[in-house]
Enzyme design. Structure first.
Site, PDB file in Angstrom:
ATOM      1  N   SER A 139       0.801  -1.215   0.000  1.00 22.85           N
ATOM      2  CA  SER A 139       0.000   0.000   0.000  1.00 22.85           C
ATOM      3  C   SER A 139       0.836   1.268   0.000  1.00 22.85           C
ATOM      4  O   SER A 139       0.313   2.354  -0.223  1.00 22.85           O
ATOM      5  CB  SER A 139      -0.915   0.025   1.232  1.00 22.85           C
ATOM      6  OG  SER A 139      -0.148   0.020   2.422  1.00 22.85           O
ATOM      7  N   CYS A 140       2.126   1.156   0.248  1.00 23.48           N
ATOM      8  CA  CYS A 140       2.954   2.360   0.379  1.00 23.48           C
ATOM      9  C   CYS A 140       4.320   2.116  -0.206  1.00 23.48           C
ATOM     10  O   CYS A 140       5.016   1.199   0.205  1.00 23.48           O
ATOM     11  CB  CYS A 140       3.075   2.756   1.848  1.00 23.48           C
ATOM     12  SG  CYS A 140       4.222   4.121   2.132  1.00 23.48           S
ATOM     13  N   GLY A 141       4.711   2.947  -1.151  1.00 28.15           N
ATOM     14  CA  GLY A 141       5.989   2.746  -1.802  1.00 28.15           C
ATOM     15  C   GLY A 141       7.129   3.538  -1.221  1.00 28.15           C
ATOM     16  O   GLY A 141       8.287   3.219  -1.449  1.00 28.15           O
TER      17      GLY A 141
END
Length: 272
Positions: A114-116
């Protein structure tokens, strides 16, 4: 590899009662990316198009800028309890003269689906400088063409149609042709996959392409587009405040809430 989807038993509960059935889930597995044997990052992704993902990740992090910068990408090492290759470790060999990634590119622990950017080793490394500034690029698309693209993207999201659990990203031309569509549990991975496709096809800088997102437009996704020279990003959902700021800084066109026949134009003038 047959791991894009996984079948699991579930209990389906409705007002009419409950029953047992088999559900299809989107696959999610870790991918460790190495460069010349040195671990660089681990991301949770949907297996498939891993080489494109690696190329896109290295492009968006400023490590490579064309397909000749990578001479080899191969799976290695990772094995399961039965000694079979898991295809979850990918090693990339850079061409002679291409510097190894800076320490700021390395991710602490792992990147979730969900988060890069949440695992960046240094916060100051988040705002990267593109080699292909999108400012002043002539890419434009008509509103009529743009509003038709979400349905075209959805029609090519085959795994989403089965599972309902994947993000999609697509690269499109000014006449609305979707050249590449990729899906992943991570929205940043889906974007890396289409950017990796563009890099391998020799289409970077991608000044003649737009980027379509099936969900929201975050700072990182706009940044990835800028690193590839893309000047127009259109999202089905909302952009974040920092995404709008970054798009404005780079002279990019950013569209949000692209639904039905309407859209919000946050920055730029790439809509004819």
């Amino acid at each position: 590899m047959g791991r894009v989807t996984v079948r699991r038993p579930v209990r389906r509960v409705t007002p009419q009662g409950e029953r047992r059935r088999t559900d299809t889930l989107a696959g999610e597995e870790p991918l460790e990316l190495r460069v010349s044997g040195t671990a660089l990052a681990v991301t949770m992704r949907t297996p498939g198009h891993d080489v494109e993902l690696a190329h896109g990740f290295l492009l968006s992090e400023g490590v490579v800028s064309n397909r000749e910068d990578v001479v080899l990408a191969r799976y290695c090492d990772g094995v399961d309890d039965a000694g079979r290759n898991t295809y979850n470790v990918l090693d990339v060999t850079l061409a002679d003269g291409v510097p190894m990634p800076d320490v700021g590119v390395q991710r602490n622990f792992y990147t979730t689906s969900s988060c890069g950017v949440c695992g960046k080793a240094a916060l100051e490394a988040v705002r990267l400088k593109t080699r292909f500034p999108p400012t002043g690029t002539p890419f434009t698309v008509s509103a009529d063409v743009l509003v038709a693209l979400p349905d075209a993207l959805r029609a090519r999201q085959r795994v989403f149609a089965t599972t309902g659990g994947l993000h999609g990203a697509g690269l499109f031309t000014s006449d609305g042709t979707l050249l590449a569509v990729r899906e992943d549990v991570g929205r940043h991975n889906a974007v890396d996959k289409v950017l990796g496709w563009a890099l391998q096809q020799g289409r970077v800088p991608a000044h003649d392409l737009g980027l379509l997102l099936s969900g929201r437009a975050s700072f990182e996704l706009v940044q990835k587009a800028a690193m590839a020279g893309i000047s127009l990003v259109a999202a089905v959902s909302a952009p974040s405040s920092l995404a709008v700021e970054l798009a404005e800084d780079h002279g990019m066109t950013l569209v949000g809430f692209l639904r039905g026949k309407s859209m919000n134009l946050y920055t730029g003038n790439g809509i004819a």
